[in-house]
Design an enzyme around this catalytic site. Structure first.
Site, PDB file in Angstrom:
ATOM      1  N   ASP A   3       0.968   4.853   1.927  1.00 40.27           N
ATOM      2  CA  ASP A   3       0.434   5.683   3.009  1.00 40.27           C
ATOM      3  C   ASP A   3       0.841   7.126   2.753  1.00 40.27           C
ATOM      4  O   ASP A   3       2.031   7.441   2.672  1.00 40.27           O
ATOM      5  CB  ASP A   3       0.964   5.207   4.362  1.00 40.27           C
ATOM      6  CG  ASP A   3       0.486   3.804   4.695  1.00 40.27           C
ATOM      7  OD1 ASP A   3      -0.730   3.565   4.614  1.00 40.27           O
ATOM      8  OD2 ASP A   3       1.332   2.948   5.022  1.00 40.27           O
ATOM      9  N   ASP A  26       0.842  -1.194   0.000  1.00 44.28           N
ATOM     10  CA  ASP A  26       0.000   0.000   0.000  1.00 44.28           C
ATOM     11  C   ASP A  26       0.879   1.247   0.000  1.00 44.28           C
ATOM     12  O   ASP A  26       2.079   1.191   0.278  1.00 44.28           O
ATOM     13  CB  ASP A  26      -0.893   0.033   1.243  1.00 44.28           C
ATOM     14  CG  ASP A  26      -1.900  -1.105   1.274  1.00 44.28           C
ATOM     15  OD1 ASP A  26      -2.107  -1.741   0.222  1.00 44.28           O
ATOM     16  OD2 ASP A  26      -2.474  -1.354   2.346  1.00 44.28           O
TER      17      ASP A  26
END
Length: 205
Positions: free
Chosen positions: A136, A134
């Site tokens: 962030d 992912d």
């Protein structure tokens, strides 16, 4: 250090013994002063800075404290999205880095950066990223921001080549942007705990 590090900043210490109040045994085996620790949210009556240590496994996270005078280097999330750094990264082909590069193409009216595993990889060149990582994101917002501009940010984030989450940092804590725009309120994470609020730019009375 000329200024106090803020949450999500990565800091390097002058010696391994500068890391205080660590209970987890794996830290002594895996962490060394050549690796950064991340500033977290907490308060201390000794004016120490709260930090977290990242282990080799995802679940390995340890909380500790450092004295400001033991910090020799600080890298902020904003520094990690300088285009030259992103384009020169050994992880430039990874989706999270490609996503960060895409976001730099727009002249946003606020300062922003990357945190989490992508930020750690960019700062250290340690290969903690993979194809499913992912991204962030952190927006610095000392003053309230325009909601329509934030919606445009989220629309662009939704088109990125990886999953991405955005935290907005105010003078009083940080909140999830998607939650705030969707619900009109969000959980504000502060140094004294979390609280639900519709006004994350206002101090709680």
């Amino acid at each position: 250090m000329s200024s106090t590090p803020r949450p999500h900043d990565l800091v390097w210490l002058n010696h391994a013994s500068a890391l205080e109040a660590i209970a987890e045994p794996w830290v002594a085996q895996q962490w060394r002063a050549a690796l950064p620790v991340v500033v977290r949210r907490d308060v201390d009556d000794q004016a120490r800075i709260p930090v977290g240590v990242r282990g080799m496994k995802r679940e390995q996270r340890a909380a500790g404290w450092v004295q400001a005078h033991n910090i020799v280097r600080c890298v902020t999330p904003e520094m990690l999205v300088e285009r030259e750094r992103l384009l020169g990264s050994p992880f430039v082909s990874q989706p999270p880095v490609q996503a960060a590069i895409a976001l730099t193409l727009h002249p946003w009216s606020w300062r922003w950066g990357v945190t989490g595993s992508t930020g750690y990889a960019l700062a250290t060149e340690i290969p903690v990223l993979h194809a499913a990582s992912d991204l962030d994101l952190l927006i610095r917002a000392p003053q309230p921001l325009d909601r329509e501009a934030l919606r445009e940010w989220l629309a662009r984030v939704a088109q990125l080549p990886c999953r991405a989450d955005t935290q907005v940092e105010t003078p009083y804590g940080a909140f999830a942007l998607n939650e705030w725009l969707r619900d009109g309120r969000a959980l504000l994470k502060t140094s004294h705990g979390a609280r639900l609020t519709a006004t994350p730019w206002h101090r709680e009375e």
